[in-house]
Design a protein around this motif. Structure first.
Motif, mmCIF file in Angstrom:
data_model
loop_
_atom_site.group_PDB
_atom_site.id
_atom_site.type_symbol
_atom_site.label_atom_id
_atom_site.label_comp_id
_atom_site.label_asym_id
_atom_site.label_seq_id
_atom_site.Cartn_x
_atom_site.Cartn_y
_atom_site.Cartn_z
ATOM 1 N N ASN A 3 0.807 -1.221 0.000
ATOM 2 C CA ASN A 3 0.000 0.000 0.000
ATOM 3 C C ASN A 3 0.839 1.270 0.000
ATOM 4 N N ALA A 4 2.106 1.138 -0.308
ATOM 5 C CA ALA A 4 3.004 2.289 -0.286
ATOM 6 C C ALA A 4 2.763 3.197 -1.483
ATOM 7 N N ASP A 5 3.016 4.461 -1.290
ATOM 8 C CA ASP A 5 2.994 5.396 -2.401
ATOM 9 C C ASP A 5 4.318 5.291 -3.146
ATOM 10 N N PHE A 6 4.251 5.470 -4.442
ATOM 11 C CA PHE A 6 5.430 5.413 -5.302
ATOM 12 C C PHE A 6 5.628 6.796 -5.893
ATOM 13 N N HIS A 7 6.774 7.381 -5.631
ATOM 14 C CA HIS A 7 7.108 8.692 -6.179
ATOM 15 C C HIS A 7 8.159 8.475 -7.259
ATOM 16 N N LEU A 8 7.869 8.923 -8.450
ATOM 17 C CA LEU A 8 8.780 8.781 -9.581
ATOM 18 C C LEU A 8 9.317 10.162 -9.926
ATOM 19 N N LEU A 9 10.620 10.311 -9.819
ATOM 20 C CA LEU A 9 11.265 11.598 -10.058
ATOM 21 C C LEU A 9 12.113 11.524 -11.306
ATOM 22 N N HIS A 10 11.932 12.505 -12.171
ATOM 23 C CA HIS A 10 12.821 12.678 -13.320
ATOM 24 C C HIS A 10 13.451 14.051 -13.176
ATOM 25 N N LYS A 67 21.086 16.256 -5.996
ATOM 26 C CA LYS A 67 20.528 17.224 -5.046
ATOM 27 C C LYS A 67 19.002 17.203 -5.082
ATOM 28 N N GLU A 68 18.442 17.118 -6.279
ATOM 29 C CA GLU A 68 16.983 17.082 -6.404
ATOM 30 C C GLU A 68 16.415 15.796 -5.807
ATOM 31 N N ILE A 69 17.132 14.683 -5.954
ATOM 32 C CA ILE A 69 16.707 13.418 -5.341
ATOM 33 C C ILE A 69 16.676 13.576 -3.822
ATOM 34 N N GLN A 70 17.722 14.166 -3.270
ATOM 35 C CA GLN A 70 17.793 14.369 -1.819
ATOM 36 C C GLN A 70 16.686 15.303 -1.337
ATOM 37 N N ILE A 71 16.434 16.375 -2.080
ATOM 38 C CA ILE A 71 15.397 17.330 -1.682
ATOM 39 C C ILE A 71 14.038 16.634 -1.622
ATOM 40 N N LEU A 72 13.707 15.879 -2.671
ATOM 41 C CA LEU A 72 12.408 15.198 -2.694
ATOM 42 C C LEU A 72 12.338 14.118 -1.614
ATOM 43 N N ALA A 73 13.396 13.337 -1.468
ATOM 44 C CA ALA A 73 13.394 12.260 -0.467
ATOM 45 C C ALA A 73 13.157 12.819 0.937
ATOM 46 N N GLU A 74 13.777 13.949 1.237
ATOM 47 C CA GLU A 74 13.582 14.565 2.548
ATOM 48 C C GLU A 74 12.178 15.141 2.677
ATOM 49 N N ARG A 75 11.684 15.777 1.614
ATOM 50 C CA ARG A 75 10.364 16.420 1.664
ATOM 51 C C ARG A 75 9.251 15.406 1.870
ATOM 52 N N ILE A 76 9.343 14.248 1.205
ATOM 53 C CA ILE A 76 8.271 13.252 1.322
ATOM 54 C C ILE A 76 8.566 12.216 2.402
#
Length: 136
Positions: A3-10, A67-76
Motif C-alpha cells: 500500500n506504499a505510495d510510489f514517487h517517480l522523479l525525473h 541534489k533534487e533526489i535528496q530534496i524530494l526524499a527529505e520532503r516526502i
C-alpha cells in the motif's frame, strides 16, 4: 509495502547552465517543452510497467540530479530511494554513476542501487584461494 505510495522523479540535468539562462523569459517555452516531453516519456513508461498508477506521484525537477533526489526524499520522508547505478558518463569502469554515488554518500535513509540489464563489471572478480589450514 503493497500500500506504499510510489514517487517517480525525473530530473532534467541543468548542471553547468547558469540560473539566469534557465530563468530567462525566452527560454521558458523551451523549458516547458522539455518538461512536457519528459512527462510523456514517464507516462509511456508507466503504461508499460506493472506499477499501480493510482498510487504513483510523478515529479519533474530541473537541477543537479543528486541534489533534487535528496530534496524530494527529505520532503516526502521517503523510506527508500531506488535508482539506477551506472551513469551515462564517459569514464569506462565506473561502477556507480556520480549521481548514485552522491545520493549514497549524502542520504540519511536507505538507498537501493539497481544495475541495468546486461551490465558487465569492467573489474575482474578476485579469485581467492583458501588455505586449507584457515578455518572458514
Amino acid at each position: 509495502h503493497a500500500n506504499a505510495d510510489f514517487h517517480l522523479l525525473h530530473v532534467i540535468d541543468s548542471i553547468g547552465i547558469p540560473e539566469e539562462v534557465l530563468n530567462a523569459a525566452d527560454t521558458s517555452r523551451l523549458r516547458q517543452e522539455i518538461s512536457d516531453e519528459a512527462r510523456c516519456r514517464i507516462d509511456d513508461f508507466l503504461e508499460r510497467s506493472a506499477c499501480n498508477v493510482e498510487r504513483t506521484q510523478i515529479h519533474i525537477a530541473w537541477g543537479t540530479p543528486w541534489k533534487e533526489i535528496q530534496i524530494l526524499a527529505e520532503r516526502i520522508k521517503a523510506d527508500l530511494v531506488a535508482m539506477g547505478t551506472v551513469g551515462r558518463g564517459r569514464i569506462k569502469g565506473l561502477l556507480l554513476g556520480t549521481t548514485a554515488e552522491n545520493v549514497l554518500n549524502s542520504s540519511g535513509g536507505s538507498v537501493l542501487a539497481v544495475k541495468p540489464d546486461g551490465f558487465v563489471s569492467p573489474i575482474e572478480p578476485a579469485l581467492w584461494e583458501l588455505d586449507p589450514a584457515t578455518p572458514t
